[in-house]
Write a protein that holds these residues in place. Structure first.
Motif, PDB file in Angstrom:
ATOM      1  N   VAL A 179       0.966  -1.297   0.102  1.00  0.00           N
ATOM      2  CA  VAL A 179       0.063   0.067  -0.117  1.00  0.00           C
ATOM      3  C   VAL A 179       0.915   1.107  -0.011  1.00  0.00           C
ATOM      4  N   PHE A 180       1.896   1.390   0.968  1.00  0.00           N
ATOM      5  CA  PHE A 180       2.674   2.576   1.310  1.00  0.00           C
ATOM      6  C   PHE A 180       3.585   2.877  -0.203  1.00  0.00           C
ATOM      7  N   THR A 181       3.866   2.037  -0.986  1.00  0.00           N
ATOM      8  CA  THR A 181       4.815   2.390  -1.970  1.00  0.00           C
ATOM      9  C   THR A 181       4.008   2.611  -3.152  1.00  0.00           C
ATOM     10  N   ASN A 182       2.665   2.147  -3.302  1.00  0.00           N
ATOM     11  CA  ASN A 182       1.929   2.422  -4.420  1.00  0.00           C
ATOM     12  C   ASN A 182       1.085   3.433  -4.390  1.00  0.00           C
ATOM     13  N   LEU A 183       1.011   4.302  -3.527  1.00  0.00           N
ATOM     14  CA  LEU A 183       0.346   5.425  -3.342  1.00  0.00           C
ATOM     15  C   LEU A 183       0.583   6.247  -4.605  1.00  0.00           C
ATOM     16  N   SER A 184      -0.340   6.777  -5.309  1.00  0.00           N
ATOM     17  CA  SER A 184      -0.271   7.329  -6.522  1.00  0.00           C
ATOM     18  C   SER A 184       0.608   8.482  -6.460  1.00  0.00           C
ATOM     19  N   SER A 185       0.693   9.091  -5.333  1.00  0.00           N
ATOM     20  CA  SER A 185       1.607  10.427  -5.407  1.00  0.00           C
ATOM     21  C   SER A 185       3.121  10.458  -5.682  1.00  0.00           C
ATOM     22  N   PHE A 186       3.598   8.900  -5.712  1.00  0.00           N
ATOM     23  CA  PHE A 186       5.086   8.754  -6.154  1.00  0.00           C
ATOM     24  C   PHE A 186       4.994   8.304  -7.590  1.00  0.00           C
ATOM     25  N   THR A 187       6.108   8.778  -8.271  1.00  0.00           N
ATOM     26  CA  THR A 187       6.260   8.494  -9.530  1.00  0.00           C
ATOM     27  C   THR A 187       7.849   8.577  -9.723  1.00  0.00           C
ATOM     28  N   GLY A 188       8.240   7.969 -10.907  1.00  0.00           N
ATOM     29  CA  GLY A 188       9.688   7.797 -11.359  1.00  0.00           C
ATOM     30  C   GLY A 188      10.650   7.497 -10.019  1.00  0.00           C
ATOM     31  N   GLN A 189      11.815   8.433 -10.201  1.00  0.00           N
ATOM     32  CA  GLN A 189      12.771   8.318  -9.139  1.00  0.00           C
ATOM     33  C   GLN A 189      12.341   8.402  -7.854  1.00  0.00           C
ATOM     34  N   SER A 190      11.327   9.245  -7.528  1.00  0.00           N
ATOM     35  CA  SER A 190      10.906   8.921  -6.141  1.00  0.00           C
ATOM     36  C   SER A 190       9.903   7.856  -5.592  1.00  0.00           C
ATOM     37  N   LYS A 191       9.260   7.025  -6.681  1.00  0.00           N
ATOM     38  CA  LYS A 191       8.776   6.124  -6.438  1.00  0.00           C
ATOM     39  C   LYS A 191       9.670   4.871  -6.220  1.00  0.00           C
ATOM     40  N   HIS A 192      10.879   4.889  -6.767  1.00  0.00           N
ATOM     41  CA  HIS A 192      11.964   3.850  -6.599  1.00  0.00           C
ATOM     42  C   HIS A 192      12.495   3.878  -5.279  1.00  0.00           C
ATOM     43  N   ASP A 193      12.772   5.394  -4.932  1.00  0.00           N
ATOM     44  CA  ASP A 193      13.314   5.377  -3.576  1.00  0.00           C
ATOM     45  C   ASP A 193      12.532   5.193  -2.471  1.00  0.00           C
ATOM     46  N   ALA A 194      11.094   5.561  -2.659  1.00  0.00           N
ATOM     47  CA  ALA A 194      10.057   5.226  -1.871  1.00  0.00           C
ATOM     48  C   ALA A 194      10.213   3.389  -1.262  1.00  0.00           C
ATOM     49  N   ALA A 195      10.396   2.760  -2.589  1.00  0.00           N
ATOM     50  CA  ALA A 195      10.197   1.575  -2.677  1.00  0.00           C
ATOM     51  C   ALA A 195      11.387   0.752  -1.655  1.00  0.00           C
ATOM     52  N   LEU A 196      12.472   1.707  -2.084  1.00  0.00           N
ATOM     53  CA  LEU A 196      13.673   1.279  -1.359  1.00  0.00           C
ATOM     54  C   LEU A 196      13.495   1.590   0.180  1.00  0.00           C
ATOM     55  N   TYR A 197      13.115   2.727   0.552  1.00  0.00           N
ATOM     56  CA  TYR A 197      13.127   3.014   1.827  1.00  0.00           C
ATOM     57  C   TYR A 197      12.034   2.252   2.581  1.00  0.00           C
ATOM     58  N   ALA A 198      11.001   1.884   1.910  1.00  0.00           N
ATOM     59  CA  ALA A 198      10.116   1.216   2.596  1.00  0.00           C
ATOM     60  C   ALA A 198      10.574  -0.176   2.925  1.00  0.00           C
ATOM     61  N   MET A 199      11.166  -0.866   2.102  1.00  0.00           N
ATOM     62  CA  MET A 199      11.670  -2.072   1.803  1.00  0.00           C
ATOM     63  C   MET A 199      12.518  -2.295   3.360  1.00  0.00           C
ATOM     64  N   VAL A 200      13.108  -1.337   3.886  1.00  0.00           N
ATOM     65  CA  VAL A 200      13.981  -1.412   5.042  1.00  0.00           C
ATOM     66  C   VAL A 200      13.272  -1.187   6.129  1.00  0.00           C
ATOM     67  N   SER A 201      12.360  -0.102   6.106  1.00  0.00           N
ATOM     68  CA  SER A 201      11.650   0.317   7.296  1.00  0.00           C
ATOM     69  C   SER A 201      10.592  -0.743   7.558  1.00  0.00           C
ATOM     70  N   VAL A 202       9.754  -1.317   6.501  1.00  0.00           N
ATOM     71  CA  VAL A 202       8.796  -2.184   7.075  1.00  0.00           C
ATOM     72  C   VAL A 202       9.113  -3.446   7.108  1.00  0.00           C
ATOM     73  N   GLY A 203      10.434  -4.039   6.287  1.00  0.00           N
ATOM     74  CA  GLY A 203      11.083  -5.294   6.665  1.00  0.00           C
ATOM     75  C   GLY A 203      11.450  -5.260   8.177  1.00  0.00           C
ATOM     76  N   GLY A 204      12.088  -4.029   8.506  1.00  0.00           N
ATOM     77  CA  GLY A 204      12.636  -4.049   9.754  1.00  0.00           C
ATOM     78  C   GLY A 204      11.711  -3.989  10.989  1.00  0.00           C
ATOM     79  N   TYR A 205      10.687  -3.279  10.548  1.00  0.00           N
ATOM     80  CA  TYR A 205       9.413  -3.401  11.323  1.00  0.00           C
ATOM     81  C   TYR A 205       8.630  -4.661  11.478  1.00  0.00           C
ATOM     82  N   GLY A 206       8.783  -5.574  10.415  1.00  0.00           N
ATOM     83  CA  GLY A 206       8.379  -7.076  10.536  1.00  0.00           C
ATOM     84  C   GLY A 206       9.040  -7.925  11.454  1.00  0.00           C
TER      85      GLY A 206
END
Lengths: 244, 267
Positions: free
Chosen positions: A32-59
């Motif tokens: 859900v976090f990483t597919n919010l429509s407000s993210f596009t292009g590079q910022s979408k990729h960065d968000a995907a990376l950022y969230a991978m770490v934070s949500v993975g760590g959260y789990g």
């Protein structure tokens, strides 16, 4: 000790909701976090990376905290006393619990990395993948101790709220839910000293190619020591209540 | 061997000391000539404690396999399951066991390591009559293999039927130690009561088997170690009025005994 670890692993997998809370929920959050429509292009990729770490760590943190705090059950049914009258030493019991705790952090991390690669097309060099996975899995070690401390300190009734408070509180303050950057300045300053932030920031710096920060390591090691002291003190307290 | 005494006599405390779970306030404890912790670490003692419940979210088979792995020369899991009548319950999770079944699992866990000494703290206190009977059947099957079993109980009958040696404790002190027959001579097992005025108290106290007398509402209550003899003597004296013979309340009986002992010890 292997036999004890086998028993503990089976018990944990049988715990209702364990897999849902530590693997499925973070995955959904991530999608859900990483597919919010407000993210596009590079910022979408960065968000995907950022969230991978934070949500993975959260789990992973959730799995470790939950498992550690499960010692409250061991205590209240008299299982710890039962173990004390077997040849298995208490040192091995604690070691086994630590190892199992860290092992339980691995599936949420791997699941998240797989989701990042498959859903969001995250690509990293092999050495960065390995570094991130290792940091997320082993860096979470302090949280087993925190969980154990909570489990020794609390009763069967108070353990869940205490655990949730520590879990959500530290996750939010440490920037695992939303990036620290969007918080007020004072919260950013405070957040930088949380174990959750130190833990996640080590991996963020790998994926965003920032230099390793000494403060992250110092913060994490300091919390590891603090949680170890907390667990020992809580254990002593429960032992003196004669229910350990 | 049975450790017999009323509630609060110090049975669980003695067992806690024996297992190294409690530290003595004074003096020392040795098991097989070594400190309890070492005997436990060496796998020479197996124990079943009173309040311990089974670890949730495990199965009978898993728990026994785990205990099996901790000892050097354990009994095969299949053999233990068979001995404790648990073979059919192997895959059952502990949450779905009855009280008697759970108790047999705890028993099986205590003996799977083939300990030289098996300690059972009030193994039947929470069980109903049927489960209690099943438990002792299993216990005797194990003891017939020639190993030492020490159990605590507050039922004289259990001690009598299942132990070669009985140690009686009350108020934290040993007040008797001997075979079942010795103990039955000392500990009043029955209360014989009749309608009688308290003017004949001295005569009643002198009857065979009587160790203590009490008068309440025109009835005499005689704690007797040999109710047959007591009743026979009552009949000979012609005092059989409203006769009733019941199993003695052991706490009272022990209390009487401890007081009697103190009087002997501190004249």
């Amino acid at each position: 000790m292997m036999a004890y670890m086998r028993l503990e692993l089976r018990r944990t997998l049988r715990t209702p909701g364990f897999i849902i809370f530590t693997i499925a929920m973070p995955l959904v959050m991530y999608a859900v976090f990483t597919n919010l429509s407000s993210f596009t292009g590079q910022s979408k990729h960065d968000a995907a990376l950022y969230a991978m770490v934070s949500v993975g760590g959260y789990g992973a943190i959730g799995a470790l905290l939950n498992y550690g705090a499960g010692v409250v059950t061991d205590r209240t049914v008299g299982w710890l006393r039962q173990l004390r009258i077997t040849p298995l030493s208490s040192l091995k019991v604690v070691l086994a619990k630590g190892i199992i705790g860290i092992m339980l952090g691995i599936p949420p991390v791997l699941a998240m990395c797989a989701a990042a690669a498959l859903l969001n097309g995250v690509r990293l060099p092999v050495d960065e993948w390995l570094a991130v996975i290792a940091l997320l899995c082993f860096g979470a070690a302090p949280f087993v101790l925190l969980g154990l401390g909570i489990g020794y300190l609390c009763t069967a009734q108070t353990v869940q709220p205490a655990n949730f408070l520590a879990y959500f509180g530290l996750s939010i303050l440490g920037g695992l839910w939303l990036p620290l950057k969007i918080f007020p300045q004072w919260m950013q300053t405070l957040g930088a000293y949380t174990p959750t932030h130190g833990y996640a920031d080590l991996s963020w710096r790998v994926v965003f190619h920032d230099p390793v920060a000494g403060t992250d390591i110092t913060v994490l090691v300091a919390w590891l020591a603090l949680f170890a002291v907390f667990a020992v003190v809580a254990y002593r307290r429960s032992a003196s209540r004669r229910d350990a | 061997m049975a450790l017999l005494g009323p509630n609060g006599a110090g049975k669980s405390t003695s067992i806690g000391l024996l297992l190294g779970l409690l530290r003595p306030g004074g003096g020392s404890v040795a098991v097989f000539g070594q400190p309890p912790a070492r005997a436990v670490a060496g796998g020479r003692i197996g124990a079943m404690l009173q309040e311990n419940r089974l670890l949730p979210r495990t199965t009978v088979g898993e728990l026994l396999a785990f205990m099996h792995a901790l000892y050097r020369a354990p009994m095969p899991v299949d053999e233990v399951l068979d001995l404790a009548d648990l073979t059919a319950l192997r895959r059952r999770t502990v949450e779905r066991l009855s009280g008697g079944q759970a108790q047999r699992v705890r028993f099986a866990m205590a003996l799977v390591g083939r300990p030289d000494l098996l300690v059972l703290d009030e193994p039947t206190s929470a069980l109903d009559v049927e489960a209690r009977r099943e438990f002792w059947t299993v216990m005797r099957r194990y003891a017939s293999s020639g190993r030492t079993v020490l159990f605590s109980t507050h039922y004289l009958e259990e001690a009598d039927q299942n132990a070669d040696r009985i140690v009686v404790i009350a108020g934290g002190r040993t007040i008797a130690d001997g075979t079942a027959r010795d103990i039955k001579r000392l500990v009043p097992g029955r209360t014989v009561s009749i309608d009688a005025p308290d003017s004949i108290a001295d005569c009643l106290a002198a009857l065979p088997g009587v160790v203590a007398t009490e008068f309440r509402a025109g009835r005499a209550y005689l704690s007797s170690t040999d109710s047959d003899e007591t009743v026979r003597a009552l009949a000979e004296c012609g005092w059989l009025r409203g006769l009733e013979v019941v199993g003695a309340d052991l706490s009272d009986a022990f209390l009487a005994l401890t007081h009697a002992q103190k009087e002997v010890a501190e004249p």
